[in-house]
Design a protein around this motif. Structure first.
Motif, short mmCIF file in Angstrom:
data_model
loop_
_atom_site.label_atom_id
_atom_site.label_comp_id
_atom_site.label_asym_id
_atom_site.label_seq_id
_atom_site.Cartn_x
_atom_site.Cartn_y
_atom_site.Cartn_z
N ARG A 64 0.84 -1.21 0.00
CA ARG A 64 0.00 0.00 0.00
C ARG A 64 0.87 1.25 0.00
O ARG A 64 0.60 2.21 -0.74
CB ARG A 64 -0.93 0.00 1.21
N GLU A 65 1.93 1.24 0.81
CA GLU A 65 2.85 2.38 0.87
C GLU A 65 3.50 2.64 -0.49
O GLU A 65 3.70 3.80 -0.88
CB GLU A 65 3.92 2.10 1.93
N LEU A 66 3.80 1.58 -1.22
CA LEU A 66 4.47 1.70 -2.52
C LEU A 66 3.49 1.85 -3.68
O LEU A 66 3.92 2.00 -4.82
CB LEU A 66 5.35 0.47 -2.76
N GLY A 67 2.21 1.78 -3.39
CA GLY A 67 1.21 1.92 -4.44
C GLY A 67 1.00 0.66 -5.25
O GLY A 67 0.59 0.72 -6.42
N ALA A 68 1.23 -0.48 -4.65
CA ALA A 68 1.09 -1.76 -5.35
C ALA A 68 0.06 -2.63 -4.64
O ALA A 68 0.04 -2.72 -3.42
CB ALA A 68 2.42 -2.50 -5.39
N GLY A 69 -0.78 -3.27 -5.44
CA GLY A 69 -1.69 -4.27 -4.90
C GLY A 69 -0.99 -5.62 -4.90
O GLY A 69 -0.24 -5.94 -5.82
N LEU A 70 -1.22 -6.39 -3.83
CA LEU A 70 -0.57 -7.69 -3.72
C LEU A 70 -1.60 -8.81 -3.69
O LEU A 70 -2.64 -8.69 -3.05
CB LEU A 70 0.24 -7.78 -2.42
N ALA A 71 -1.28 -9.88 -4.37
CA ALA A 71 -2.01 -11.14 -4.26
C ALA A 71 -1.03 -12.15 -3.70
O ALA A 71 0.04 -12.37 -4.29
CB ALA A 71 -2.52 -11.59 -5.62
N MET A 99 11.42 -2.39 -10.30
CA MET A 99 11.72 -2.95 -11.61
C MET A 99 10.50 -2.97 -12.53
O MET A 99 10.64 -2.88 -13.75
CB MET A 99 12.29 -4.34 -11.47
N ALA A 100 9.32 -3.09 -11.94
CA ALA A 100 8.11 -3.14 -12.76
C ALA A 100 7.58 -1.75 -13.13
O ALA A 100 6.75 -1.63 -14.03
CB ALA A 100 7.01 -3.92 -12.03
N ALA A 101 8.06 -0.72 -12.45
CA ALA A 101 7.60 0.64 -12.73
C ALA A 101 8.06 1.08 -14.12
O ALA A 101 9.11 0.63 -14.60
CB ALA A 101 8.15 1.60 -11.67
N PRO A 102 7.30 1.93 -14.76
CA PRO A 102 7.74 2.46 -16.07
C PRO A 102 9.13 3.06 -15.95
O PRO A 102 9.39 3.88 -15.07
CB PRO A 102 6.69 3.53 -16.39
N GLY A 103 10.01 2.61 -16.80
CA GLY A 103 11.40 3.09 -16.76
C GLY A 103 12.22 2.44 -15.67
O GLY A 103 13.40 2.73 -15.52
N GLY A 104 11.61 1.55 -14.89
CA GLY A 104 12.32 0.89 -13.79
C GLY A 104 13.15 -0.26 -14.28
O GLY A 104 13.15 -0.62 -15.46
#
Length: 151
Positions: A39-46, A142-147
């Motif tokens: 949540r802090e990083l703006g990612a949803g986790l499964a 790594m998954a972020a645009p340009g990451g």
């Protein structure tokens, strides 16, 4: 961003199994920490755990088409011998980070080899729950645009 967290064989026993190697946190507590950081990083986790190798392979296959942007995997003992899981990971075109609570390189000789290492972006081990948290940070970056570029 969607990150898939995969927990392999016997990892449902965290908190009960060999606390000297794995600490006292349960899998639910580890997942809760990962969810909070996500949540802090703006990612949803499964988060997904199984003791059945075929189920793990099927879940990895679904990540190829279900909108997963990155994978964090602790395959447990499968790390050292599952070519099926290795080959399933190799199909993915997204960052995959391998993590381990214990330092697999400082343990029994059979644990020193990871058959996943050649198909994952990187490996983090030996930091307890922090291995997962560091791995999540790396996966999101790594998954972020340009990451994904090595700084």
């Amino acid at each position: 961003m969607n990150v898939l967290v995969l927990h392999g064989i016997n990892l449902n026993m965290f908190g009960q199994r060999d606390p000297a190697q794995y600490g006292s946190l349960t899998l639910a507590q580890i997942d809760a920490r990962l969810q909070a950081l996500g949540r802090e990083l703006g990612a949803g986790l499964a988060c997904f755990q199984t003791n059945h190798e075929g189920e793990m392979v099927e879940r990895i296959h679904r990540a190829h088409t279900d909108g997963t942007d990155a994978v964090l995997i602790n395959a447990g003992a499968w790390t050292h011998y599952s070519y099926g899981i290795r080959d399933a990971i190799a199909v993915l075109r997204i960052p995959v980070i391998e993590v381990h609570m214990s330092n697999i390189h400082a343990r029994e000789a059979f644990r020193h080899e990871s058959v996943l290492a050649s198909v994952v972006r990187g490996q983090i081990c030996g930091f307890g729950v922090h291995s997962y948290l560091l791995g999540l940070r790396a996966a999101v970056d790594m998954a972020a645009p340009g990451g994904g570029a090595m700084a």
